[in-house]
Each structure stands twice: as C-alpha cells, then as structure tokens.
Design a protein around this motif. Structure first.
Motif, PDB file in Angstrom:
ATOM      1  N   UNK A 117       0.832  -1.201   0.000  1.00 21.19           N
ATOM      2  CA  UNK A 117       0.000   0.000   0.000  1.00 21.19           C
ATOM      3  C   UNK A 117       0.871   1.258   0.000  1.00 21.19           C
ATOM      4  N   UNK A 118       1.934   1.236   0.783  1.00 26.93           N
ATOM      5  CA  UNK A 118       2.840   2.397   0.830  1.00 26.93           C
ATOM      6  C   UNK A 118       3.510   2.607  -0.522  1.00 26.93           C
ATOM      7  N   UNK A 119       3.889   1.543  -1.181  1.00 25.79           N
ATOM      8  CA  UNK A 119       4.480   1.662  -2.523  1.00 25.79           C
ATOM      9  C   UNK A 119       3.488   2.277  -3.505  1.00 25.79           C
ATOM     10  N   UNK A 120       2.250   1.785  -3.482  1.00 24.08           N
ATOM     11  CA  UNK A 120       1.234   2.257  -4.436  1.00 24.08           C
ATOM     12  C   UNK A 120       0.790   3.689  -4.153  1.00 24.08           C
ATOM     13  N   UNK A 150       7.248   6.092   0.130  1.00 18.76           N
ATOM     14  CA  UNK A 150       7.689   7.009   1.188  1.00 18.76           C
ATOM     15  C   UNK A 150       6.919   6.731   2.484  1.00 18.76           C
ATOM     16  N   UNK A 151       7.587   6.065   3.430  1.00 23.40           N
ATOM     17  CA  UNK A 151       6.941   5.685   4.691  1.00 23.40           C
ATOM     18  C   UNK A 151       6.597   6.901   5.555  1.00 23.40           C
TER      19      UNK A 151
END
Length: 118
Positions: free
Chosen positions: A90-93, A98-99
C-alpha cells in the motif's frame, strides 16, 4: 476476569459482544455449565457468520468469572507477515514508497476520525 469486564450490568458491553472478544483470546467461563453453553454457542457463530447470539444468552454468560486458558479453538489470528506485506504494498502504491508520507497521512486521517485537532 470479573463479569463486569465483559458485560455484566452493561447493555453496551453485551451489545458489543465483549464476551466473544475475550472468548477469542482464550478466556473461558469458570462455571462448567456456562462454559458448555458458551462453547456450543461459539460453534453456531463460527458456522454462520451472520448469526448473532441472543442478548439474554449473552447476559447469562456473565453469571461467573472467566479465566484464561490457552486453547486451540480454530480461531483465526492475523498473519503478521501478510499484514506487513500488505502495508508495504500500500505504501508503494499510494505514497511511492515514502513511509514518512504514509505515516503522516495516516496520523492525519486518524486525528480527523477521532476529532483531534492540533
């Protein structure tokens, strides 16, 4: 656990299914007749996800304490590896990996949801 912790005298706790929350964690009634009834009712709820336990029956389950006993009751627990992978994807998409952006966005969303304002 004392009965008030899972619903005795609290319609809100009864309605929320607090008894089943603790049951899933391995807490069982100390009274053998209540335990037997709760175990049978649990089997009904597992068999039919739309089934809801009668309020009167839930109230009857609060007539005794509960104690924690490790059990293998076929209860599904979260697979933390799968949850971690899903969060990373989900963070990648949504945030191009960017965390920090993901964390800030999540905190804003939660703050808004709970009505917290800085």
């Amino acid at each position: 656990m004392k009965p008030y912790q899972f619903g005795k005298g609290s319609p809100k706790e009864i309605k929320s299914g607090a008894f089943w929350f603790y049951y899933r964690l391995g807490f069982r009634p100390v009274n053998s007749a209540i335990k037997k009834s709760a175990d049978a009712e649990w089997k009904r709820t597992v068999k039919d996800p739309h089934y809801r336990t009668n309020t009167c029956l839930l109230k009857s389950f609060t007539a005794c304490n509960k104690e924690w006993k490790p059990v293998k009751a076929g209860v599904d627990f979260f697979d933390t590896d799968k949850v971690s992978m899903a969060v990373t994807q989900m963070i990648r998409r949504r945030f191009a990996g960017n965390r920090d952006d993901a964390n800030n966005s999540s905190m804003l969303l939660l703050s808004s949801f709970f009505g917290y304002k800085k």
